[in-house]
Design an enzyme around this catalytic site. Structure first.
Site, PDB file in Angstrom:
ATOM      1  N   THR A  18       0.834  -1.212   0.000  1.00 31.91           N
ATOM      2  CA  THR A  18       0.000   0.000   0.000  1.00 31.91           C
ATOM      3  C   THR A  18       0.867   1.260   0.000  1.00 31.91           C
ATOM      4  O   THR A  18       0.755   2.113  -0.885  1.00 31.91           O
ATOM      5  CB  THR A  18      -0.915   0.005   1.251  1.00 31.91           C
ATOM      6  OG1 THR A  18      -1.723  -1.167   1.231  1.00 31.91           O
ATOM      7  CG2 THR A  18      -1.811   1.229   1.273  1.00 31.91           C
ATOM      8  N   ARG A  50       8.487  -9.562  -1.543  1.00 38.07           N
ATOM      9  CA  ARG A  50       8.548 -11.002  -1.257  1.00 38.07           C
ATOM     10  C   ARG A  50       8.327 -11.788  -2.537  1.00 38.07           C
ATOM     11  O   ARG A  50       8.961 -12.783  -2.809  1.00 38.07           O
ATOM     12  CB  ARG A  50       7.437 -11.366  -0.257  1.00 38.07           C
ATOM     13  CG  ARG A  50       7.875 -11.580   1.137  1.00 38.07           C
ATOM     14  CD  ARG A  50       6.693 -11.919   2.013  1.00 38.07           C
ATOM     15  NE  ARG A  50       5.533 -11.070   1.764  1.00 38.07           N
ATOM     16  CZ  ARG A  50       4.709 -10.637   2.711  1.00 38.07           C
ATOM     17  NH1 ARG A  50       4.907 -10.983   3.956  1.00 38.07           N
ATOM     18  NH2 ARG A  50       3.675  -9.883   2.414  1.00 38.07           N
ATOM     19  N   LYS A 111       6.036   1.871  12.920  1.00 36.58           N
ATOM     20  CA  LYS A 111       5.889   2.265  14.345  1.00 36.58           C
ATOM     21  C   LYS A 111       6.045   1.078  15.278  1.00 36.58           C
ATOM     22  O   LYS A 111       6.531   1.234  16.403  1.00 36.58           O
ATOM     23  CB  LYS A 111       4.557   2.975  14.593  1.00 36.58           C
ATOM     24  CG  LYS A 111       3.314   2.226  14.163  1.00 36.58           C
ATOM     25  CD  LYS A 111       2.980   2.511  12.720  1.00 36.58           C
ATOM     26  CE  LYS A 111       1.923   1.576  12.199  1.00 36.58           C
ATOM     27  NZ  LYS A 111       1.147   2.104  11.110  1.00 36.58           N
ATOM     28  N   GLU A 135       8.632  10.081  10.062  1.00 37.69           N
ATOM     29  CA  GLU A 135       7.400  10.891  10.105  1.00 37.69           C
ATOM     30  C   GLU A 135       6.158  10.056   9.788  1.00 37.69           C
ATOM     31  O   GLU A 135       5.104  10.227  10.399  1.00 37.69           O
ATOM     32  CB  GLU A 135       7.513  12.045   9.100  1.00 37.69           C
ATOM     33  CG  GLU A 135       6.355  13.016   9.126  1.00 37.69           C
ATOM     34  CD  GLU A 135       6.235  13.737  10.459  1.00 37.69           C
ATOM     35  OE1 GLU A 135       7.097  14.543  10.776  1.00 37.69           O
ATOM     36  OE2 GLU A 135       5.255  13.467  11.198  1.00 37.69           O
ATOM     37  N   GLY A 140       0.014   9.064   9.919  1.00 41.46           N
ATOM     38  CA  GLY A 140       0.041   9.158   8.446  1.00 41.46           C
ATOM     39  C   GLY A 140       0.540  10.496   7.934  1.00 41.46           C
ATOM     40  O   GLY A 140       1.721  10.845   8.089  1.00 41.46           O
ATOM     41  N   ILE A 142      -0.108  13.542   8.852  1.00 42.78           N
ATOM     42  CA  ILE A 142       0.029  14.695   9.766  1.00 42.78           C
ATOM     43  C   ILE A 142       1.496  14.830  10.200  1.00 42.78           C
ATOM     44  O   ILE A 142       2.072  13.868  10.719  1.00 42.78           O
ATOM     45  CB  ILE A 142      -0.841  14.502  11.035  1.00 42.78           C
ATOM     46  CG1 ILE A 142      -2.308  14.274  10.666  1.00 42.78           C
ATOM     47  CG2 ILE A 142      -0.711  15.702  11.960  1.00 42.78           C
ATOM     48  CD1 ILE A 142      -3.194  13.951  11.868  1.00 42.78           C
ATOM     49  N   GLU A 196      -3.349  -2.775   9.400  1.00 46.77           N
ATOM     50  CA  GLU A 196      -2.053  -3.457   9.419  1.00 46.77           C
ATOM     51  C   GLU A 196      -2.209  -4.853   8.821  1.00 46.77           C
ATOM     52  O   GLU A 196      -3.323  -5.397   8.772  1.00 46.77           O
ATOM     53  CB  GLU A 196      -1.551  -3.588  10.865  1.00 46.77           C
ATOM     54  CG  GLU A 196      -1.285  -2.266  11.542  1.00 46.77           C
ATOM     55  CD  GLU A 196      -0.246  -1.437  10.798  1.00 46.77           C
ATOM     56  OE1 GLU A 196       0.869  -1.920  10.576  1.00 46.77           O
ATOM     57  OE2 GLU A 196      -0.554  -0.296  10.418  1.00 46.77           O
ATOM     58  N   LYS A 211       2.261   4.198  18.456  1.00 51.76           N
ATOM     59  CA  LYS A 211       2.419   5.609  18.051  1.00 51.76           C
ATOM     60  C   LYS A 211       2.550   6.505  19.278  1.00 51.76           C
ATOM     61  O   LYS A 211       3.338   7.459  19.277  1.00 51.76           O
ATOM     62  CB  LYS A 211       1.229   6.023  17.185  1.00 51.76           C
ATOM     63  CG  LYS A 211       1.220   5.318  15.839  1.00 51.76           C
ATOM     64  CD  LYS A 211      -0.120   5.430  15.148  1.00 51.76           C
ATOM     65  CE  LYS A 211      -0.133   4.736  13.802  1.00 51.76           C
ATOM     66  NZ  LYS A 211      -1.476   4.507  13.270  1.00 51.76           N
ATOM     67  N   GLY A 308      -3.434   5.180   4.623  1.00 56.95           N
ATOM     68  CA  GLY A 308      -3.679   5.164   3.186  1.00 56.95           C
ATOM     69  C   GLY A 308      -2.400   5.439   2.404  1.00 56.95           C
ATOM     70  O   GLY A 308      -1.422   5.950   2.947  1.00 56.95           O
TER      71      GLY A 308
HETATM   72  P1  NAP Z   1       1.645  -3.967   2.842  1.00 56.87           P
HETATM   73  O1  NAP Z   1       0.634  -3.393   1.931  1.00 56.87           O
HETATM   74  O2  NAP Z   1       1.376  -5.262   3.510  1.00 56.87           O
HETATM   75  O3  NAP Z   1       3.021  -4.079   2.007  1.00 56.87           O
HETATM   76  C1  NAP Z   1       4.157  -4.695   2.527  1.00 56.87           C
HETATM   77  C2  NAP Z   1       5.176  -4.854   1.410  1.00 56.87           C
HETATM   78  O4  NAP Z   1       6.374  -5.361   1.962  1.00 56.87           O
HETATM   79  C3  NAP Z   1       4.769  -5.812   0.308  1.00 56.87           C
HETATM   80  O5  NAP Z   1       5.178  -5.303  -0.942  1.00 56.87           O
HETATM   81  C4  NAP Z   1       5.544  -7.110   0.619  1.00 56.87           C
HETATM   82  O6  NAP Z   1       5.932  -7.831  -0.529  1.00 56.87           O
HETATM   83  C5  NAP Z   1       6.778  -6.531   1.255  1.00 56.87           C
HETATM   84  N1  NAP Z   1       7.360  -7.442   2.249  1.00 56.87           N
HETATM   85  C6  NAP Z   1       6.839  -7.842   3.420  1.00 56.87           C
HETATM   86  N2  NAP Z   1       7.691  -8.667   4.074  1.00 56.87           N
HETATM   87  C7  NAP Z   1       8.772  -8.786   3.286  1.00 56.87           C
HETATM   88  C8  NAP Z   1       9.993  -9.483   3.383  1.00 56.87           C
HETATM   89  N3  NAP Z   1      10.276 -10.242   4.432  1.00 56.87           N
HETATM   90  N4  NAP Z   1      10.894  -9.361   2.381  1.00 56.87           N
HETATM   91  C9  NAP Z   1      10.631  -8.607   1.300  1.00 56.87           C
HETATM   92  N5  NAP Z   1       9.487  -7.895   1.141  1.00 56.87           N
HETATM   93  C10 NAP Z   1       8.567  -7.992   2.115  1.00 56.87           C
HETATM   94  O7  NAP Z   1       2.007  -2.935   4.016  1.00 56.87           O
HETATM   95  P2  NAP Z   1       1.719  -1.359   4.058  1.00 56.87           P
HETATM   96  O8  NAP Z   1       0.311  -1.118   4.458  1.00 56.87           O
HETATM   97  O9  NAP Z   1       2.275  -0.700   2.849  1.00 56.87           O
HETATM   98  O10 NAP Z   1       2.587  -0.966   5.361  1.00 56.87           O
HETATM   99  C11 NAP Z   1       3.996  -0.893   5.301  1.00 56.87           C
HETATM  100  C12 NAP Z   1       4.514  -0.226   6.577  1.00 56.87           C
HETATM  101  O11 NAP Z   1       3.958   1.087   6.666  1.00 56.87           O
HETATM  102  C13 NAP Z   1       4.108  -0.936   7.884  1.00 56.87           C
HETATM  103  O12 NAP Z   1       5.144  -0.762   8.821  1.00 56.87           O
HETATM  104  C14 NAP Z   1       2.867  -0.146   8.335  1.00 56.87           C
HETATM  105  O13 NAP Z   1       2.674  -0.198   9.727  1.00 56.87           O
HETATM  106  C15 NAP Z   1       3.273   1.243   7.911  1.00 56.87           C
HETATM  107  N6  NAP Z   1       2.164   2.176   7.672  1.00 56.87           N
HETATM  108  C16 NAP Z   1       1.120   1.800   6.903  1.00 56.87           C
HETATM  109  C17 NAP Z   1       0.112   2.725   6.651  1.00 56.87           C
HETATM  110  C18 NAP Z   1      -1.069   2.377   5.803  1.00 56.87           C
HETATM  111  O14 NAP Z   1      -1.980   3.206   5.701  1.00 56.87           O
HETATM  112  N7  NAP Z   1      -1.103   1.222   5.169  1.00 56.87           N
HETATM  113  C19 NAP Z   1       0.199   4.015   7.197  1.00 56.87           C
HETATM  114  C20 NAP Z   1       1.301   4.348   8.004  1.00 56.87           C
HETATM  115  C21 NAP Z   1       2.290   3.412   8.226  1.00 56.87           C
HETATM  116  P3  NAP Z   1       4.858  -8.569  -1.479  1.00 56.87           P
HETATM  117  O15 NAP Z   1       4.039  -7.449  -2.053  1.00 56.87           O
HETATM  118  O16 NAP Z   1       5.665  -9.273  -2.498  1.00 56.87           O
HETATM  119  O17 NAP Z   1       4.054  -9.460  -0.583  1.00 56.87           O
HETATM  120  N1  HSE Z   2      -3.093   0.649  10.456  1.00 50.81           N
HETATM  121  C1  HSE Z   2      -2.762   2.006  10.711  1.00 50.81           C
HETATM  122  C2  HSE Z   2      -4.015   2.773  11.023  1.00 50.81           C
HETATM  123  C3  HSE Z   2      -2.061   2.592   9.514  1.00 50.81           C
HETATM  124  O1  HSE Z   2      -5.104   2.263  10.747  1.00 50.81           O
HETATM  125  O2  HSE Z   2      -3.914   3.891  11.542  1.00 50.81           O
HETATM  126  C4  HSE Z   2      -1.531   3.974   9.747  1.00 50.81           C
HETATM  127  O3  HSE Z   2      -0.504   3.964  10.700  1.00 50.81           O
END
Ligand code: NAP
Ligand code: HSE
Length: 351
Positions: A18, A50, A111, A135, A140, A142, A196, A211, A308
């Protein structure tokens, strides 16, 4: 790292889900603007995933290499910055550790890792004179990390209260406004990319707690183990709870709360009844809000998209742009990672 010149900042991106997808799109769409702000380009050299055959939501720029071997990023001498967006603890720590060893700066949105094992990583970054920016890991889009690290440094922070988890707030909003069942609202939040990989972190309050731990380091200059927090999430709240709150003029919000008192620090995460007239009660959907009270500024409120793809990528890019500006400065003159000098962190009792 060379001088802040025409040489591009070369990035290795771990994670193309994402947030990684949002980052790839935004770096492309706003490339000219970013270049005008940095004085040089930000170039994505390699992307770690992955599964290299999976369909992606964004197209990689010509020349960017997809890999499943993290060392292709960490050990590439041309890469200046490792952006970690894979999530989880163990693999993310291994990659960041190795990247620091290889002299990379780090940007992460993780986080969970920073709350549970951040101290060692920040110490290592300081030892290696590398920058570790985060950040995107709190609220997100902010800029609350930057605000506490830079804008409110003249203040004694008296309290901080926030809607810090977009998924929980989205579920509560959908249950309140549209009468959706908990499970249906959670599925929608997952579909929209807010949750998550393990959504129990969201609904059981741990993501908000992660957080909050990051924010209190910045607010008070303290290190607490993540386990010091009292945490309760929104699992178990029923439609009836929400309707009753509404009937009596309240909304239920999952809040992270900390207050500095004469005797110590209050610190907790739990669902809270808020009078419907208050601003925090009207923060809907995946929006986040953080209310910070400082002795000089009084009450200040920060509001925006808490989750997002693009909103989170916006924060990642802000960190990358800062690195283009700061990496060449004398490390002694950089803003400290936790807002306080590393030797000025303290202990305050948790009440
Ligand atoms: P996600 O959609 O699950 O994407 C994770 C990505 O990492 C995928 O591309 C996956 O590969 C890759 N990956 C996971 N484990 C791996 C490994 N061992 N080796 C190589 N690649 C690996 O996660 P996301 O929502 O983008 O979140 C990523 C981070 O941002 C997390 O720490 C989350 O807490 C943080 N975050 C997310 C948001 C949000 O709104 N989603 C907001 C703030 C912070 P594949 O695609 O090949 O499976
Ligand atoms: N899973 C987290 C949330 C993503 O819903 O706030 C942003 O950190």
């Amino acid at each position: 790292m060379t001088k802040n010149s025409e040489k591009p900042l070369v990035v290795g991106l771990a994670g193309f889900g994402t947030v990684g997808g949002g980052l790839v799109r935004l770096l492309d769409e706003n490339a000219d603007l970013i270049r005008r702000r940095c004085g040089r380009a930000i170039v994505l050299k390699k992307v770690l995933v992955r599964n290299a055959t999976k369909a992606r939501s964004a197209q990689l720029p010509a020349g960017t290499e997809l890999t499943t071997d993290y060392r292709a990023l960490t050990d590439d001498p041309e890469i200046d910055v490792l952006v970690e967006l894979i999530g989880g603890i163990d693999n993310a720590r291994t990659i960041i550790d190795r990247a620091l060893d290889q002299g990379k700066h780090i940007v992460t949105a993780n986080k969970a890792l920073l709350a549970e094992e951040g101290l060692a990583l920040f110490q290592k970054a300081d030892r290696k004179k590398r920058i570790l920016r985060y950040e995107a890991s709190v609220a997100g889009a902010i800029p609350i990390v930057e605000t506490l690290k830079e804008s409110l440094t003249g203040n004694r922070i008296q309290s901080l209260m926030g809607i810090l988890n977009g998924t929980s707030n989205y579920i509560l909003s959908e249950m309140t406004s549209n009468g959706l069942d908990f499970d249906v609202a959670l599925k929608q939040a997952q579909h929209l990319g807010y949750a998550e990989a393990d959504p129990t972190l969201d609904i059981d309050g741990h993501d908000a707690a992660h957080k909050l731990i990051l924010l209190i380091r910045l607010a008070y200059g303290v290190h607490y183990p993540y386990t010091a927090l009292s945490v309760r999430g929104i699992r178990g709240l029923s439609g009836m709870d929400i309707r009753l709150a509404r009937e009596f003029g309240y909304r239920i919000k999952l809040l992270g709360i900390t207050k500095r008192t004469e005797n110590g620090i209050e610190l907790r995460v739990h669902p809270t009844l808020i009078t419907a007239k208050r601003l925090l009660a009207n923060v809907e959907g995946a929006m986040n809000a953080v209310l910070v009270q400082g002795d000089a500024v009084g009450a200040t409120l920060y509001y925006g998209k808490g989750a997002g793809a693009e909103p989170t990528a916006s924060a990642v890019i802000a960190d990358l742009v800062d690195i283009t500006r700061l990496a060449t400065a004398d490390p002694e003159h950089r803003v400290p990672h936790l807002a306080f000098q590393p030797n000025a962190m303290t202990n305050i009792e948790i009440l």
